[in-house]
Structures are given as C-alpha cells and as structure tokens.
Design a protein around this motif. Structure first.
Motif, mmCIF file in Angstrom:
data_model
loop_
_atom_site.group_PDB
_atom_site.id
_atom_site.type_symbol
_atom_site.label_atom_id
_atom_site.label_comp_id
_atom_site.label_asym_id
_atom_site.label_seq_id
_atom_site.Cartn_x
_atom_site.Cartn_y
_atom_site.Cartn_z
ATOM 1 N N LEU A 1 0.819 -1.208 0.000
ATOM 2 C CA LEU A 1 0.000 0.000 0.000
ATOM 3 C C LEU A 1 0.852 1.258 0.000
ATOM 4 O O LEU A 1 0.435 2.298 -0.515
ATOM 5 C CB LEU A 1 -0.944 -0.013 1.207
ATOM 6 N N LYS B 1 0.181 4.013 -2.792
ATOM 7 C CA LYS B 1 -0.161 5.396 -2.436
ATOM 8 C C LYS B 1 0.801 6.392 -3.053
ATOM 9 O O LYS B 1 0.403 7.466 -3.510
ATOM 10 C CB LYS B 1 -0.162 5.556 -0.909
ATOM 11 N N TYR C 1 -7.067 0.675 -3.342
ATOM 12 C CA TYR C 1 -6.514 -0.100 -2.237
ATOM 13 C C TYR C 1 -7.188 -1.471 -2.152
ATOM 14 O O TYR C 1 -6.520 -2.490 -1.934
ATOM 15 C CB TYR C 1 -6.726 0.647 -0.920
ATOM 16 N N PHE D 1 -8.881 3.726 2.668
ATOM 17 C CA PHE D 1 -7.783 4.650 2.375
ATOM 18 C C PHE D 1 -7.452 5.504 3.592
ATOM 19 O O PHE D 1 -6.291 5.708 3.938
ATOM 20 C CB PHE D 1 -8.147 5.541 1.185
ATOM 21 N N THR E 1 -5.563 3.614 6.446
ATOM 22 C CA THR E 1 -4.234 3.096 6.141
ATOM 23 C C THR E 1 -3.251 4.206 5.790
ATOM 24 O O THR E 1 -2.172 3.954 5.291
ATOM 25 C CB THR E 1 -4.305 2.110 4.950
#
Length: 475
Positions: free
Chosen positions: A36, A40, A170, A471, A474
C-alpha cells in the motif's frame, strides 16, 4: 505500513531482481503495508487522485476570475477631407463585488468638428465614478456568484472523489495481494506433499528391492509422485500469474513499473495473523455513520449542494430585471481630479425587463427541481446498498471466523489420523493406499484452511472498503 527510508532501496532492488527458480529460500517477506505504501506514492491512479485536488483548486481560481477588476479602453477616430470629423477616447476600470454591485470609474476625451452632441465633453475631458446596483434579478445571487460557490463545492468534492478513487484502488490491490499469499501457501503445501510422496516412493522401492513389498506398491507410490508433481506444477503457474497480477500495482518514480521477483515472498500460513471480528455494536455504529462518512455519500451531498445553488439561480430568473446606474461626473483641472467636483454633475438611469409568461424560467426551475429529486432518490438507494454491503462483509467475517476455527481443529485431527496410519503401516497393519488417502485428506484440509484465511482477510479489508474508510485508515 512501513515508512523506513532504508527499506525502500532494498525493496526496489529486490523487485528488480530477475526471476529465480521457484522454491529458492527467501529472506524478505513482502507485506500488505509495504504494497500500500507503493500504491499510495507511485501508482498512476494515486497520482490521478492528486491531480483531482489540483483540478479543484484550479476551478476555484478560475471562478474567482469573475471578480477580477477589469480595465478597458476605446479609441475611435475619423479623418476625411483633411478634417477631423471626430476623435472619441474613453477608458476606465470596473470592479465587480461579491454582492452583485459593480463599481466603475473612467475618463472620456472627445473632440472633432462633427462630434455627436451627446459626446461633447470639456476640453480637459471628463472623468466619472459610479455604481451599478441590481435591485431585482441578481440582487441575492447571480451567475458570477453561483459559479464561484459551485467551484468551491467542486473543490471540496474532489477530496471525497480522491478518497473514493483510492479506496477502490486499495481494495483491488489488497485482494490481489491475498490471492498472491494464497497461491504461495498452496505452492508450499503441494511442494511438501510432493517431497513426501518422493520420499515414500524411495522407501517403497527399497523395500521392494529387499523383497518386503510387491512391485505393485512401487507403481502406486510412483503414481502418487507423478500426481503430486502435476499439482505442484499447477501451483507454480498459479503463483507466477498471481505475482504478475500483483506487480500491476507496483510502480516507482517517473512512472516506472516494477515486477516482483522470487526474492520477495508472501508470508507463510503459520505467520498469518487473524484479527478478531468487530463487535455487533460497532457494526451498527459504522452503518449509521455511512451517510456522512462514506466518500460516495459525500459526493451526493456535494452534488445536491451544487444543484441547490443552480435552483436558487433559476429562481432569480422569476424576478424582474431592475438595474440602477449612477455616475458622478467632473471636469478635471490640473492634476487634481477632484478639485472641480460639483454634486450637481451626475448621470443616472435604470433599466427594467420582465418576460410576460416566464415559460422558459419556470421550465428551467422545474427541470432543476426534478434533477434534485432524482439525485436524492439515487442517494437513498446508494446508502441502502452500502449499508447492506457493509453487513454482508460483516456476516462473511463471522461465518469465516467460525469455519477457520473448525478447520484448524480438522487439520490437527487429519494429521493425527495420518500419524496413526503411518504407525500402523510400519507394523504391517495398513496399506499404501490408506496412507495416501490420509495424506490427501491432510493436504485438502490445509488447502481449504488457506482459502478460508485468504477469504477472511479479504472480507476484513472489504468491510473497511464498504465503509469507505480503507484509504483513510491506512494513511
């Protein structure tokens, strides 16, 4: 989620290492948090989300341009037959304000033998300063103010749109990650089963050579080796394809795609941690918050707010147009523009307009109200879908949690049966067929347990996705 700067170059190097043979011992486990982090910071869709925010800011800046002061100037001259028919020069500054009032100032300098009498001004020219005020249509809202308000709403909406975009990204990435984990653990199970079958075949073959077992046992043992090699090869292919699918979510700077090599591996089944299911009371709280917390619902709210501004603007069209204009005028003397000011020198006027039937205005307003009703119905339907989706993932977690507990126990029991069958086989009280049968039960139970754990983790992430907070939670 990792944020270590030391890890990033290492991970990048490992991602770029060419494929090695499946089964090589690896030392680095690629976690969900690390995935992730890359999604991102470098995934193209993530970058698109950042562009959405810039788009919203640019839209507001553009709308604010409607309130920028405006400088203008005109010159119109005519010369004919060696005569100056006229020379008309004017320029000025207009300043629109938030309340619909427009301030203006300017200067006129007109000369010529055939100048229109209404354009006659003193030799020094004439300056003016005035105001224009809407008293009817546009008093409370006009196109300029409506555009800016809607642009500000759009700017806020881009933040919710970015969250929704990243929420979906995600979820897709994490689902593929757990398929990758599942494929790896299936490979480990099949690899171990193939090694056991190969070891048993060697033992049976030696027993046959010493005359302890018939030749048919060696054939049966060899068929088990071939059968498990086939499953092992299929698991390798599944793992390789799952790895390539996961690599679709891994990018680096300058839009550089990355590919996972075998130097990175998923966690093994024994290393997987299962988080507890949230309490039912917490579920109800999350369901009740969906209307305000989910990005999709926020987008509906922003859309309705923008449409409400449009409705108010259309309602302004039902009012008569009444504009009042007033200009104070003065002939400058010297450098001081106000030294000759006289309150009696001014120019004023007003304009009035009103359509008799208002069919266009009433039609526009009615269409806007219908669109608002349609959007509100869509919002209610969307909220119900999200609430049911959230409950669905919660129900899946509860059910899968129970199944995992059962299969952990089942795997242990199957392993006990296999252990007992092996002891009986060593004493001559069992057969190779029963050993293989017991062993296949253990393999199938382990495979099923891996699938259940994978589904459970996906359902947990799916719960956060359905809540619209994947989102956010995290970051």
């Amino acid at each position: 989620m990792f944020t270590s700067r030391k890890f990033k170059p290492l991970l990048l190097w490992l991602l770029l290492v060419p494929w090695s043979l499946i089964g090589q011992e690896t030392t680095t486990i690629f976690t969900q948090g690390q995935l992730l982090w890359y999604v991102k910071n470098y995934h193209p869709i993530s970058i698109q989300g950042e562009l959405l925010l810039s788009k919203g800011e640019s839209t507001v800046r553009k709308a604010k341009g409607g309130f920028d002061p405006y400088i203008y100037g005109n010159m119109d001259q005519k010369y004919y037959d060696e005569k100056e028919y006229y020379s008309i020069l004017n320029g000025g500054l207009k300043i629109p304000t938030w309340y619909g009032i427009e301030l203006k100032t300017g200067y006129d300098q007109n000369t010529g033998e055939f100048l229109n009498p209404e354009n006659n001004v003193p030799s020094n020219g004439l300056w003016y300063a005035g105001i224009s005020v809407p008293l009817g249509q546009g008093l409370f809202l006009d196109k300029r103010r409506a555009t800016l308000k809607q642009a500000q709403i759009f700017s806020e909406a881009t933040q919710a749109e970015q969250k929704q975009l990243m929420n979906n990204l995600y979820f897709d990435a994490v689902k593929q990650y757990w398929k990758w984990v599942e494929a790896w653990n299936h490979y480990l199970i099949y690899k171990e089963s193939e090694e056991l079958a190969q070891e048993r075949f060697e033992g049976v073959k030696k027993s046959f050579e010493f005359g302890d077992n018939p030749a048919i046992d060696t054939l049966e043992a060899f068929l088990q080796v071939q059968n498990r090699q086939m499953y092992l090869n299929q698991s390798i292919l599944y793992y390789q394809n799952a790895t390539l699918e996961l690599s679709n979510y891994l990018w680096f700077s300058n839009n550089t795609p990355l590919e996972i090599s075998d130097s990175l591996r998923p966690p093994a089944l024994k290393d997987l941690q299962i988080q507890a299911v949230i309490p039912s009371a917490a579920l109800q709280a999350r369901v009740e918050q969906l209307g305000v917390s989910h990005p999709a619902m926020q987008l509906y709210d922003f859309k309705l707010s923008s449409m409400d501004i449009d409705r108010k603007l259309k309602a302004e069209g039902l009012k008569p147009k009444i504009n009042l204009n007033y200009n104070a005028i003065n002939e400058p003397v010297g450098l001081d523009l106000g030294n000759n000011y006289n309150i009696q020198n001014y120019k004023w006027g007003f304009e009035v307009g009103f359509p008799l039937f208002l069919r266009e205005q009433r039609g526009d307003l009615q269409l806007t109200k219908i669109k608002i009703q349609e959007t509100e119905l869509g919002q209610q339907q969307k909220l119900l879908e999200l609430q049911n989706k959230l409950r669905k993932y919660f129900n899946e977690q509860v059910n899968l949690d129970t199944q995992i507990t059962l299969f952990i126990s089942a795997v242990g029991n199957y392993e006990l049966l296999l252990k007992g069958e092996k002891q009986k086989f060593n004493t001559g009280e069992s057969s190779l067929f029963l050993i293989n049968s017991r062993e296949m039960n253990v393999i199938q139970a382990r495979l099923k347990l891996t699938e259940l754990i994978t589904k459970y983790n996906i359902s947990q992430i799916g719960f956060e996705w359905a809540a619209g907070s994947l989102f956010t939670n995290t970051l």
